[in-house]
Design an enzyme around this catalytic site. Structure first.
Site, PDB file in Angstrom:
ATOM      1  CG  ASP A 292      -2.075  -0.895   1.079  1.00 14.26           C
ATOM      2  OD1 ASP A 292      -2.556  -0.985  -0.062  1.00 14.26           O
ATOM      3  OD2 ASP A 292      -2.508  -1.510   2.069  1.00 14.26           O
TER       4      ASP A 292
ATOM      5  CG  PHE B 292      -8.168  24.893   9.234  1.00 13.15           C
ATOM      6  CD1 PHE B 292      -7.792  25.341   7.961  1.00 13.15           C
ATOM      7  CD2 PHE B 292      -9.160  23.941   9.334  1.00 13.15           C
ATOM      8  CE1 PHE B 292      -8.397  24.835   6.839  1.00 13.15           C
ATOM      9  CE2 PHE B 292      -9.783  23.437   8.204  1.00 13.15           C
ATOM     10  CZ  PHE B 292      -9.409  23.883   6.951  1.00 13.15           C
TER      11      PHE B 292
ATOM     12  CB  THR C 285     -11.757  30.828   7.704  1.00 19.23           C
ATOM     13  OG1 THR C 285     -11.077  29.856   8.492  1.00 19.23           O
ATOM     14  CG2 THR C 285     -12.614  31.711   8.590  1.00 19.23           C
ATOM     15  NE  ARG C 286     -13.571  26.807   2.296  1.00 24.65           N
ATOM     16  CZ  ARG C 286     -13.742  27.236   1.059  1.00 24.65           C
ATOM     17  NH1 ARG C 286     -13.267  26.561   0.060  1.00 24.65           N
ATOM     18  NH2 ARG C 286     -14.404  28.341   0.830  1.00 24.65           N
ATOM     19  CG  MET C 287      -8.265  31.355   6.035  1.00 21.14           C
ATOM     20  SD  MET C 287      -7.984  32.875   5.143  1.00 21.14           S
ATOM     21  CE  MET C 287      -8.816  32.614   3.596  1.00 21.14           C
ATOM     22  CB  SER C 288      -4.711  28.301  10.033  1.00 24.12           C
ATOM     23  OG  SER C 288      -3.630  27.768   9.295  1.00 24.12           O
TER      24      SER C 288
ATOM     25  CG  ASP D 225      -5.561  -1.924   7.673  1.00 23.21           C
ATOM     26  OD1 ASP D 225      -6.193  -1.936   6.600  1.00 23.21           O
ATOM     27  OD2 ASP D 225      -5.007  -0.910   8.134  1.00 23.21           O
TER      28      ASP D 225
END
Lengths: 663, 540
Positions: A300, A366, A370-373, A498
């Protein structure tokens, strides 16, 4: 792991189980029973021979006869010792595992309380905080933290919850918090821990296919030598030099492949043991052997070839921004970002910790909205975030699209609303993978990377990691189809998995290694379980499988090669009296016929003891081409096997000749 | 020309001649056993025998075919000998005695051609032609068929069919042995080998026994049979009149076993696999030639027991060829060889007749040895052993082991008992170590289906007739059954693909490994016995 943590069961046992030769002596004596001796045809012949010589030593005692009888007895004993030492290591491991098997009481959902040993498949039991889970099963209700250190050695509690891939619980582990309902999936006595104990104890040890084939070959050699020695007596009588049974038996025992015959089962037990020491449990020795034959490895991508998380790999400034500017801004924006991605940005930016002044800034975490920090530092408003959260220039848009197309994740950095540049987050191949795959290639093993990524991304990673092939956008059924295709071409396939949806593929693969964190379906389907849940271990498993076979082959070669010197020692001793010319063959200049024969017998016995550590540790394996391996092993064990006994028998003779009645 | 130069020239011509025919003959044999079409004469045979030539057999059916055909052959040959007085051209030689007929019947069916009889006194032309010579053809064809069946085991995948024994047998005779024998006989006659139905010929007032020699001489060598029409075998001027016929006969002995390596390479689709076997055979054969030649050239009485018209090289090359191929024809008396030289001819047989071995038997014997060698080598590279894309597991190793065990078992039991029988001392020409060499040689010759006689031992007693007969029988047919079982289990397997991890079986490393295995197995098994015979003799 710190010292306060519990050691893994295997490691713990290892510490207790220093291969104690002395401790193994009683067991070695018990193994003198004929039923046990019959398991190895070679050693059975030695055993019968030693009894025969002992009888003669009692009837007509002489220093020589008694000495030969003793050393033939030692030969049998040393073989038993090798096996007992190998088993002893497993026994200690089993004992420490057994301690984890507490007599748990099971509380059924309907309120009845029964002993854990009386549970049936399908029973529903309730387990609450502080209680021991009474048997293997799946969580059907609730969520709990579980301490699995008894099995895995890992002390950090794991979460087990109903549904999904984290529902499997193991009997003997302890629930730390909350309450779960477990549906029992195994009968008592067949649980994971039970199987583990049986395995390391070698109680159910059966000869593997290759071991059987080798035993047949060794038996064939034994028959040939038996014939050669038995036929020698009439020839000797014809020539006027009848031999005693003691001398003929000594010759026989020296010629038959006792070295490998004595060590064969110890090699097998030790091979399994080496796996256990690496926290891998195999359900059968056959699986370990198959591991050595693997032609194709399915790996994997995520977690095995690459780190599980994406990492910053490049800063791309856009517009008039300089790279320094972008790097500085990106660093500031990530100072308080504790996600792996954030840390990787700091690392790529130089890793300087925050200054006092910088710490005065206000960090903005975050959020999904806002999808930002980022950080507000005085006048400066620095942000980083998803591309869709910013207004991009055309150039910036191009860069973002390009990164996405290549399978990376673009992260936009802006200051006061102005886009400075883009950070490229991408899958990073773990260091050293390329070399490992090259090693595997030289061993003749093809690696195939399996990933859910699109073909473009997959190809980029595959090229970087140096795997031979990849399967992109893979669904479980694709994996299955790939395994079937490889197997139809006669190849042996190994894989790790797994999830429950991996189970069919794990069962189909020739070597299926289930992760201990996986579902019980996965663990049932595979033929090995890795307690550390480390998919890269597959490579080590392959090496252990190969090492097992190499050790058998090398010691067989050594054993047969030894015979040359023994002929030079024993034949002149037997026949120089009738044909003095044969005395020329005594090139080791052994003192007397008795000392020559006795020295060969002693060498033959001592070499078993000398090789016990090698049998337990395994012959050193260095990945290389088949030809190179063969050349190396032929040189060491073939040529070495020819030379060693000449030196050994000569040295032993120097001592033996001092014994009155022999020298 | 010095003897050395003459000898080297002979070896040179021999090697050149073998190289010229190697490819065409090898390729021809490969085509013979893969062709779909049947010749008209073959169709007639199949119709008479009620054989469906297009149906293939399992290994067990194939083995029943071999055993049934050989058993009938033994019975027929026994009856023909016992009823000789009823046949024409018997010259009043009468019926062959029971023990001798038993021994001879097995001997010729087992491709051994051990001769406990004096041909010109015991066998008439009819028995020779319709009995012994027929077996000279078909017993060689049986060997070829078994070898081809084993090769099919490697070539085929996931099938239980190994071909049709009757088709392989018939084709071996009609398309390989008969045409070459026909041409060869004409050449031999042209060079002076006799061909006559008379019982004798008048030479200077003496009657010298004669026979239709050339026709039988050629198949005697070509089929690695070795049974002479005349007692002196290829030392007799009618069988082998000059150095040219000597070379031609050596060529005929070697040509099929050598070319079969090419056939093998063709059939498995990798000619190098065949070349490496040829290389191993060639190295051992050449080394043994060197030993015999040097030992004889430096002997005390170098020409004792040798024909002056062949000299030491012509005798040494013939001796090496005949003992290395399970032929057993002789042009000199091996009993008179030096301890080392005679021991080398004995060792040639003890290698198990695979350097290059008999027709077919050489190929299947060396393949069995390759399986054993590859089993150990495979372990040493850390993979389940494989050879030519087939895994070597329990079944394969068992079959190979049985095949290898048969010869030493019957040899050592037979020779062991013979050594202590009181009657043996009377049968020996020589006491002591040379006498033991004579016993060992006789049993090695029988158990390996060689048939060559060291001589110096009288083998007409009931013990020798029956024990040597049984050695020939078991030494021939136990390996054949094991080899066919091996072929069956190989053919049933899938093919393992070649990867970088596969141990190559075409290079010098494999050649060394195989050579070492052949020498080691023979040495470890027989050194104790040899120590009291040829080794003691050679060290004196």
């Amino acid at each position: 792991m710190t010292s306060t943590l519990q050691k893994p069961a295997a490691a713990q046992a290892k510490a207790q189980a220093k291969p104690g030769i002395v401790a193994a002596i009683p067991e070695a004596l018990r193994k003198l029973h004929p039923r046990h001796q019959l398991r190895s045809p070679v050693m059975f012949v030695v055993w019968v021979g030693s009894l025969l010589v002992t009888v003669f030593a009692v009837i007509e005692p002489s220093v020589f006869t008694v000495a030969v009888a003793l050393w033939l007895g030692f030969t049998v004993l040393f073989a038993n010792l090798a096996e007992a030492v190998a088993e002893g290591r497993g026994k200690a491991q089993a004992d420490s595992l057994r301690k984890t098997k507490k007599d748990a009481v099971a509380r059924l959902v309907d309120g009845d309380v029964v002993p854990g040993t009386e549970l049936k498949i399908g029973d529903l039991v309730v387990v609450e905080a502080g209680e021991v889970i009474p048997g293997d099963g799946d969580v059907v209700e609730g969520i709990a933290t579980v301490d699995e250190s008894a099995i895995t050695g890992e002390s950090a509690p794991v979460i087990r919850e109903s549904g999904g891939d984290r529902c499997a619980v193991t009997g003997g582990t302890t629930v730390l918090s909350d309450r779960i309902v477990v549906r029992i999936t195994t009968r008592p006595g067949e649980s994971f821990v039970d199987r583990m104990i049986a395995l390391v104890e070698g109680a159910e040890r059966q000869k593997t296919p290759n071991e059987i084939a080798l035993t047949i070959l060794l038996s064939t050699l034994t028959i040939i030598f038996l014939l050669a020695v038995v036929a020698l007596q009439p020839f000797a009588i014809y020539s006027g030099g009848e031999q005693s049974v003691v001398v003929l038996t000594a010759l026989l025992v020296c010629l038959i492949p006792t070295t490998i015959g004595a060590l064969l089962s110890a090699i097998g037990i030790a091979g399994m043991d080496r796996l256990v020491q690496r926290n891998v449990l195999a359900t059968s020795g056959k699986a370990v052997e198959a591991a050595g034959d693997i032609d194709t490895l399915l790996l994997d991508k995520t977690g095995t070839i690459t780190w599980g998380n994406r990492r910053a790999t490049e800063f791309i400034p856009v517009g008039p921004t300089s790279e320094e500017e972008l790097v500085a801004a990106a660093r500031l924006a990530s100072l308080a970002d504790d996600t792996p991605e954030g840390r990787s940005i700091l690392e790529l930016a130089g890793g300087r910790p925050a200054t006092e002044q910088e710490k005065t800034g206000e960090f903005v975490p975050f959020t999904a909205q806002t999808r930002m920090s980022g950080i507000d530092l005085g006048e400066r408003v620095i942000r980083k975030g998803a591309a869709s959260a910013f207004e991009l220039t055309d150039t910036a848009r191009e860069v973002v699209d390009e990164i996405s197309a290549q399978g990376g994740t673009p992260l936009v950095v802006a200051e006061n609303g102005r886009v400075l540049g883009i950070i490229r987050l991408s899958d990073v191949v773990k260091p050293g993978m390329k070399e490992r795959f090259a090693e595997l290639r030289s061993m003749g093993i093809r690696t195939v990377m399996v990933t859910g990524d699109n073909p473009l991304t997959a190809k980029a990673i595959a090229d970087e990691a140096g795997v031979d092939d990849f399967l992109a956008e893979a669904k479980p059924e694709d994996k299955m189809a790939l395994i079937r295709k490889e197997q139809e071409g006669g190849r042996l396939v190994a894989m790790t998995g797994d999830g429950t949806n991996d189970a069919p593929a794990l069962a189909q693969a020739d070597v299926g290694v289930a992760m201990n964190t996986g579902t019980s379906a996965a663990k049932e389907a595979g033929n090995m379980v890795d307690l550390d849940s480390d998919p890269t271990k597959l490579i080590e498993i392959v090496e252990i499988g190969k090492q097992l076979l190499i050790t058998r082959g090398a010691l067989t070669t050594f054993s047969v090669a030894n015979d040359l010197a023994k002929y030079f020692a024993i034949l002149p001793a037997m026949f120089a009296a009738i044909y003095p010319a044969l005395g020329q063959l005594n090139i080791m200049r052994l003192a007397t016929p008795q000392s020559a024969i006795l020295s060969a017998v002693i060498f033959n016995a001592l070499v078993i003891v000398a090789l016990i550590p090698l049998a337990l540790k395994g012959v050193k394996y260095r990945p290389s081409s088949a030809s190179a391996l063969l050349r190396r092993n032929l040189l060491i064990y073939g040529l070495g096997g020819v030379v060693t006994p000449f030196a050994g028998i000569w040295l032993i003779d120097l001592l033996v000749r001092l014994v009155p009645g022999i020298g | 020309m010095s003897p050395l130069a003459a000898g080297l020239l002979q070896v040179g011509i021999l090697v050149a001649a073998l190289s010229v025919v190697y490819r065409p003959l090898g390729d021809h044999m490969a085509r013979v056993f893969t062709a779909k079409r049947h010749l008209r004469v073959e169709r007639v045979i199949y119709r008479i025998g009620r054989i469906n030539p297009d149906s293939e057999q399992k290994w067990s059916t194939y083995a029943y075919g071999v055993l049934g055909f050989s058993f009938v052959g033994i019975v027929l040959l026994y009856v023909i000998q016992r009823a000789q007085s009823l046949l024409p051209f018997d010259f009043g030689r009468g019926n062959v005695p029971e023990g001798m007929a038993f021994n001879t019947a097995i001997s010729f069916v087992a491709n051994t051609n051990w001769q406990s009889y004096v041909p010109e006194v015991v066998m008439g032309h009819a028995v020779q032609m319709i009995g012994l010579t027929v077996q000279n053809f078909v017993s060689a064809a049986v060997g070829l068929a078994v070898a081809i069946a084993l090769v099919r085991g490697f070539v085929r995948h996931q099938t239980d069919r190994l071909g049709n024994f009757w088709v392989d047998l018939v084709r071996g005779v009609t398309r390989i042995l008969l045409p070459i024998a026909f041409l060869g006989a004409i050449v031999l006659i042209a060079f002076g080998v006799t061909m006559s139905l008379k019982s004798g010929v008048d030479v200077d007032g003496q009657t010298v026994a004669n026979a239709p020699v050339a026709g039988q001489e050629v198949i005697k060598e070509l089929g690695t049979n070795g049974g002479g029409v005349l007692n002196a075998n290829s030392a007799h001027p009618f069988e082998n009149p000059n150095e040219w016929t000597n070379l031609i006969e050596i060529f005929l002995i070697l040509v099929i076993p050598v070319a079969l390596t090419r056939t093998f390479g063709q059939l498995v689709g990798d000619k190098k696999q065949g070349y490496v076997l040829l290389g191993v055979m060639g190295v051992i054969w050449t080394a043994m030639l060197g030993v015999i030649w040097a030992a004889e050239a430096n002997g005390i009485r170098p020409l004792e027991g040798k024909e002056l018209r062949f000299g030491i090289p012509g005798s040494a090359i013939f001796a090496d060829a005949t003992t290395g191929t399970s032929t057993g024809a002789v042009n000199s008396l091996h009993d008179s060889y030096t301890g080392l030289g005679g021991g080398a001819t004995l060792l040639n047989m003890l290698f198990g007749e695979m350097t290059p071995g008999g027709v077919g038997t050489g190929l299947y014997s060396i393949l069995v040895m390759a399986i054993i060698a590859m089993f150990l080598a495979g372990l040493m590279v850390g993979r389940t052993p494989e050879y030519l894309g087939k895994k070597l597991g329990r079944r394969e190793v068992t079959a190979a082991a049985v095949s290898i065990l048969a010869m030493p078992t019957v040899l050592l039991i037979g020779a062991g008992i013979a050594a202590i029988l009181p009657s043996t001392q009377a049968a020996l020409n020589n006491p002591g170590e040379h006498g033991l060499s004579e016993i060992l040689y006789a049993y090695a010759s029988a158990s390996n289906n060689n048939g060559s006689a060291f001589a110096g031992i009288t083998v007409t007693s009931d013990w020798f007739q029956s024990s040597l007969g049984l050695c020939m029988l078991f030494g021939r047919f136990i390996p054949i059954i094991a080899v066919l079982a091996l072929a069956g289990s190989l053919a049933a397997q899938k093919k393992v693909p070649v990867t970088a991890g596969t141990l190559p079986t075409t290079g010098p490393l494999f050649a060394t490994l195989l050579t070492g295995s052949i020498v080691l197995v023979a040495a470890l098994t027989f050194v104790p016995a040899l120590a009291l015979g040829p080794i003691a003799e050679a060290l004196l």
